[in-house]
Each structure stands twice: as structure tokens, then as C-alpha cells.
Design a protein around this motif. Structure first.
Motif, mmCIF file in Angstrom:
data_model
loop_
_atom_site.group_PDB
_atom_site.id
_atom_site.type_symbol
_atom_site.label_atom_id
_atom_site.label_comp_id
_atom_site.label_asym_id
_atom_site.label_seq_id
_atom_site.Cartn_x
_atom_site.Cartn_y
_atom_site.Cartn_z
ATOM 1 N N VAL A 32 -56.085 -26.397 54.014
ATOM 2 C CA VAL A 32 -56.267 -25.260 54.913
ATOM 3 C C VAL A 32 -56.798 -25.802 56.231
ATOM 4 N N VAL A 33 -56.178 -25.389 57.336
ATOM 5 C CA VAL A 33 -56.603 -25.815 58.665
ATOM 6 C C VAL A 33 -57.080 -24.592 59.443
ATOM 7 N N TRP A 34 -58.334 -24.617 59.861
ATOM 8 C CA TRP A 34 -58.915 -23.526 60.657
ATOM 9 C C TRP A 34 -59.018 -24.003 62.104
ATOM 10 N N THR A 35 -58.396 -23.285 63.036
ATOM 11 C CA THR A 35 -58.398 -23.714 64.432
ATOM 12 C C THR A 35 -59.349 -22.907 65.308
ATOM 13 N N GLY A 36 -60.059 -21.926 64.732
ATOM 14 C CA GLY A 36 -60.943 -21.060 65.499
ATOM 15 C C GLY A 36 -62.341 -21.621 65.655
ATOM 16 N N TYR A 37 -63.304 -20.727 65.848
ATOM 17 C CA TYR A 37 -64.661 -21.105 66.197
ATOM 18 C C TYR A 37 -65.611 -20.920 65.013
ATOM 19 N N TYR A 38 -66.806 -21.491 65.142
ATOM 20 C CA TYR A 38 -67.634 -21.670 63.957
ATOM 21 C C TYR A 38 -68.182 -20.389 63.355
ATOM 22 N N GLN A 39 -68.364 -19.317 64.164
ATOM 23 C CA GLN A 39 -68.922 -18.090 63.587
ATOM 24 C C GLN A 39 -68.001 -17.538 62.497
ATOM 25 N N ALA A 40 -66.755 -17.274 62.867
ATOM 26 C CA ALA A 40 -65.795 -16.784 61.875
ATOM 27 C C ALA A 40 -65.418 -17.877 60.889
ATOM 28 N N GLY A 41 -65.386 -19.123 61.367
ATOM 29 C CA GLY A 41 -65.008 -20.227 60.495
ATOM 30 C C GLY A 41 -65.968 -20.407 59.339
ATOM 31 N N GLY A 42 -67.256 -20.282 59.607
ATOM 32 C CA GLY A 42 -68.234 -20.414 58.529
ATOM 33 C C GLY A 42 -68.063 -19.353 57.468
ATOM 34 N N LEU A 43 -67.817 -18.112 57.903
ATOM 35 C CA LEU A 43 -67.601 -17.023 56.949
ATOM 36 C C LEU A 43 -66.331 -17.243 56.143
ATOM 37 N N LEU A 44 -65.271 -17.679 56.827
ATOM 38 C CA LEU A 44 -63.999 -17.902 56.134
ATOM 39 C C LEU A 44 -64.131 -18.996 55.082
ATOM 40 N N ILE A 45 -64.778 -20.097 55.438
ATOM 41 C CA ILE A 45 -64.947 -21.192 54.484
ATOM 42 C C ILE A 45 -65.754 -20.730 53.275
ATOM 43 N N ASN A 46 -66.834 -20.003 53.521
ATOM 44 C CA ASN A 46 -67.657 -19.497 52.429
ATOM 45 C C ASN A 46 -66.850 -18.603 51.499
ATOM 46 N N GLN A 47 -66.035 -17.731 52.071
ATOM 47 C CA GLN A 47 -65.259 -16.792 51.260
ATOM 48 C C GLN A 47 -64.091 -17.478 50.550
ATOM 49 N N LEU A 48 -63.516 -18.509 51.181
ATOM 50 C CA LEU A 48 -62.478 -19.283 50.495
ATOM 51 C C LEU A 48 -63.059 -19.977 49.265
ATOM 52 N N ARG A 49 -64.221 -20.580 49.433
ATOM 53 C CA ARG A 49 -64.848 -21.255 48.291
ATOM 54 C C ARG A 49 -65.242 -20.246 47.219
ATOM 55 N N GLY A 50 -65.745 -19.104 47.640
ATOM 56 C CA GLY A 50 -66.128 -18.077 46.677
ATOM 57 C C GLY A 50 -64.961 -17.543 45.885
ATOM 58 N N ALA A 51 -63.769 -17.602 46.487
ATOM 59 C CA ALA A 51 -62.559 -17.115 45.810
ATOM 60 C C ALA A 51 -61.894 -18.191 44.960
ATOM 61 N N GLY A 52 -62.486 -19.397 44.957
ATOM 62 C CA GLY A 52 -61.979 -20.437 44.070
ATOM 63 C C GLY A 52 -61.215 -21.564 44.725
ATOM 64 N N TYR A 53 -61.070 -21.552 46.042
ATOM 65 C CA TYR A 53 -60.362 -22.645 46.698
ATOM 66 C C TYR A 53 -61.276 -23.864 46.780
ATOM 67 N N THR A 54 -60.854 -24.963 46.188
ATOM 68 C CA THR A 54 -61.667 -26.179 46.163
ATOM 69 C C THR A 54 -61.046 -27.317 46.958
ATOM 70 N N GLY A 55 -59.909 -27.051 47.588
ATOM 71 C CA GLY A 55 -59.201 -28.088 48.318
ATOM 72 C C GLY A 55 -59.837 -28.406 49.661
ATOM 73 N N PRO A 56 -59.278 -29.380 50.373
ATOM 74 C CA PRO A 56 -59.835 -29.800 51.664
ATOM 75 C C PRO A 56 -59.554 -28.776 52.767
ATOM 76 N N ILE A 57 -60.458 -28.768 53.738
ATOM 77 C CA ILE A 57 -60.345 -27.878 54.896
ATOM 78 C C ILE A 57 -60.564 -28.721 56.149
ATOM 79 N N LEU A 58 -59.694 -28.555 57.121
ATOM 80 C CA LEU A 58 -59.841 -29.223 58.408
ATOM 81 C C LEU A 58 -60.101 -28.165 59.466
ATOM 82 N N VAL A 59 -61.101 -28.385 60.324
ATOM 83 C CA VAL A 59 -61.413 -27.430 61.385
ATOM 84 C C VAL A 59 -61.176 -28.075 62.740
ATOM 85 N N GLY A 60 -60.835 -27.248 63.721
ATOM 86 C CA GLY A 60 -60.660 -27.723 65.080
ATOM 87 C C GLY A 60 -61.994 -27.911 65.769
ATOM 88 N N ASP A 61 -61.945 -28.403 67.004
ATOM 89 C CA ASP A 61 -63.184 -28.781 67.682
ATOM 90 C C ASP A 61 -64.080 -27.594 68.002
#
Length: 388
Positions: free
Chosen positions: A232-261
Motif C-alpha cells: 500500500v502506498v500513501w501519498t498524502g500527509y501525516y494527519q490522515a496518513g496516521g489514521l489510515l495506517i492505524n485502521q489498515l492494521r486494525g482491519a488485518g493488513y500486515t503488509g508493507p506500507i510506503l508513504v510519500g514525503d
């Protein structure tokens, strides 16, 4: 940001800001339309900096301001530019296009001779004609949307295309076959996602778009998981990105995540939670802690910042000031045409992040993106792979 968000979608923001820019230029009494950048050649040389000091990206404003001030202090300690001291003038653009237009006009009115700001691409883009019409050269430290390239400004940060190239290299190295790119429909994140998709080779890309003003991304998470991604590649900013990552992990996604700058900040870990940050990586240009003499630079920065550590784009803004000062020195003044020609003429100019040469379109040759990981103190990102 790297470039940075506009708080509206680019089309609406640019149209609105362009109208405001025309209105402001029309009533500027010639101040913003002289085009020569001439005038007062005595006293301090004012450098203007637009950055977010309010809004969701406000932390980056102080990072940039302190980095710029450190460079100015060093230059002034060595007799300034051709015997003239430098002075920093800042204005808050709030990462908002309309706010940025008004802030840029304030800098023009203040008599700045060079612009060394620009974090959010969507806010920086509509300021380009304002500074150009006023005869003010622009060296942009952070904003790096491809839409800024070839517009007369000079980018210290690598472009979105160059960052996308680094992202594709890293994802390909992981042997990913299905990659879901998630953006927030803002100017730079969408631009970066488009560029990654365009360069993708050897893996299938699927796209997802979120509303960064929401807190619950469950519908997006379900859609992402239904694609069964390897990455999963997230290209947005850290406020929404942090929530998205937390919710992805909570839903069972254990794979790698790459974020933009735009998400490379310790706040990403603070929002997502440390337990959610395993196998999270980021694309970014080099930071002080990655440099050979980084400890000294960090110590010098802390003297300016009141003891606070540098953050993303502190060093790039520091370097933007160094680049502008060198161009003004070579131009023997602040004349717009001569300064721009001097910027074009810089070849392998030594900077902490590597020697700099601008391409014909104003972008930085090479880009310099690396892979970082949030394995430092309190979730700070540190070098993981230089991709060489």
C-alpha cells in the motif's frame, strides 16, 4: 513535500487564487508589475518566505523558518551578500491557495528581493505569477509538484517524478505484484500517485482516494483490502496518513506500507501508534541526521530554534537561502534577470545534501530521494536505503 497540500482540490483552488492574484496585482500600483526587481540597492536584502504557520501543516512552518534563519545568520557573519546583510520576512500561507496569494502580495509590498519559501504545492502554484511579475526570483525548498516545473522557479527538492521513481524502485525491490496507491485528492498527493502509476512496471496498480477531513476510513480500508495488495502506498500527509495506517492494521493488513514525503514526520507514528508502524517506509530527501557532519548542523539549528530539533525541510530551506545568496552574489545585486541567470548558471554548487545543478526547467538534477523508516527516537524517520 516533500510539497504540500492545498486545502481544496487544485482546480477550484487555483481558479479562485488566480482571480485573487489578478485582483491584487491590478491594485498594486505597479509594485507587483515592475518586473525588474531593481530599486533600493542599500541596506538589508529582504528574503521572503511563505510557509504554513497555521492549519494542519503548521509544524513545518517553524522547521522552515529556523532553517532559513540559520543560513542567514551564517551568511551575515561572513559580511552578507556583497556587504549587505540578509533579513528574513515570513508570511503564513496556511497551505491554502487563497491565503497564499494574499500572503505573497504582503511580501511584495514588504520589498522582498527573493522568495525562499513554498511547502504546499497547491498553495505555492498560484504565487508564481505574483513573484515573477514583481521581479522576485523564487527558490522553492519543499514544494515539488510537477506542475511547478518549468514555471520560472527553481526547486531545491526533487520533483514528484523523481520521488515516484524512488517509490517504484523500492516497491519493485519488494517483488510486489499488486499495489494500491491511496491519495487524498489534494494537489501534490494526487500528482505523486499519478506519477507512480505512470512509471509502474512489473506490478499492477489500483487507486483509492480518501477525504482527509474524515476520521473514519473504513469504507476505503475495505476497498483496499478487497484488492489483496502486496503493498500500500500513501501519498498524502501525516494527519490522515496516521489514521489510515492505524485502521489498515486494525482491519488485518500486515503488509508493507510506503508513504510519500508529506508523511515523513514523527507525528505519523504518534497518530498511527507505534504498534502500527512495522514495515512502514517513506520516500524522502536526506535529513541532517543522515549527513556526515549532521550533528554539528543540528546543534547549530538548535541555537536558532531555542533548543528544538530540526524537522522535515529544515535543511532544504537552509539550502534554499544559501542558493539564493550565492546567486545574488554572482549577480552582484538583486536584479531579477541577473539573479535568475545566476541560478541557471550554478553548477555542482556544494550543499549538505549534495552538489546542486538546476536543469533547464528549474528542477534539481538527480532529485536525491532515498528510503527512510520510522525507527528513530519517538518514531523519527532515519535512512533505510539510499537506493544506490
Amino acid at each position: 513535500m516533500f510539497s504540500r497540500p492545498s486545502t481544496r482540490r487544485l482546480a477550484a483552488a487555483t481558479a479562485l487564487a488566480a482571480g485573487a492574484a489578478l485582483a491584487l496585482s491590478g491594485c498594486s500600483g505597479g509594485l507587483a508589475s515592475g518586473g525588474s526587481g531593481g530599486g533600493d540597492d542599500k541596506g538589508a536584502i529582504k528574503l521572503g518566505m511563505l510557509a504554513p504557520f497555521s492549519g494542519s501543516e503548521a509544524a513545518f512552518g517553524d522547521y522552515m523558518k529556523n532553517g532559513a534563519q540559520l543560513a542567514i545568520d551564517e551568511i551575515n557573519a561572513k559580511d552578507g551578500v556583497d556587504g549587505r546583510k540578509l533579513e528574513l520576512v515570513t508570511e503564513d500561507d496556511a497551505c491554502d491557495a487563497t491565503t497564499a496569494v494574499a500572503a505573497a502580495q504582503k511580501l511584495v509590498t514588504a520589498g522582498v528581493k527573493g522568495s525562499v519559501g513554498g511547502y504546499c504545492s497547491g498553495a505555492t502554484l498560484p504565487t508564481l505569477p505574483i513573484f515573477k511579475d514583481a521581479g522576485i526570483a523564487m527558490v522553492i525548498p519543499a514544494a515539488n509538484s510537477n506542475q511547478l516545473v518549468g514555471q520560472g522557479a527553481f526547486l531545491v527538492n526533487g520533483t514528484g517524478t523523481q520521488q515516484a521513481e524512488a517509490a517504484v524502485k523500492w516497491v519493485t525491490k519488494a517483488n510486489a505484484k499488486t499495489v494500491v496507491i491511496v491519495d487524498d485528492n489534494q494537489a501534490y498527493p494526487k500528482d505523486l500517485g499519478d506519477s507512480i502509476e505512470k512509471q509502474a512496471s512489473g506490478f499492477t496498480v489500483k487507486r483509492e482516494h480518501v477525504n482527509p477531513k474524515e476520521k473514519d476510513f473504513s469504507a476505503n480500508v475495505n476497498s483496499i483490502l478487497s484488492s489483496k495488495p502486496d503493498y500500500v502506498v500513501w501519498t498524502g500527509y501525516y494527519q490522515a496518513g496516521g489514521l489510515l495506517i492505524n485502521q489498515l492494521r486494525g482491519a488485518g493488513y500486515t503488509g508493507p506500507i510506503l508513504v510519500g514525503d508529506g508523511s515523513v514526520d514523527a507525528q505519523l507514528s504518534a497518530i498511527a501508534g507505534a504498534d502500527s508502524m512495522k514495515d512502514v517506509y517513506g520516500t524522502f530527501t536526506r535529513t541532517p541526521d543522515m549527513l556526515e557532519n549532521g550533528d554539528k548542523w543540528i546543534a547549530d539549528y538548535k541555537k536558532v530554534s531555542g533548543g528544538k530539533a530540526p524537522g522535515p525541510y529544515s535543511i532544504q530551506t537552509y539550502e534554499a537561502v544559501k542558493v539564493m545568496a550565492q546567486a545574488m552574489t554572482d549577480a552582484k545585486g538583486t536584479d531579477y534577470t541577473k539573479v535568475v541567470d545566476a541560478l541557471k548558471g550554478l553548477k555542482d554548487f556544494p550543499l549538505l545534501t549534495g552538489n546542486l545543478t538546476f536543469a533547464a526547467d528549474g528542477s534539481r538534477e538527480g532529485g536525491g530521494f532515498v528510503i527512510v523508516a520510522p525507527t528513530g527516537t519517538d518514531g523519527a524517520f532515519v535512512l533505510k536505503d539510499d537506493l544506490k
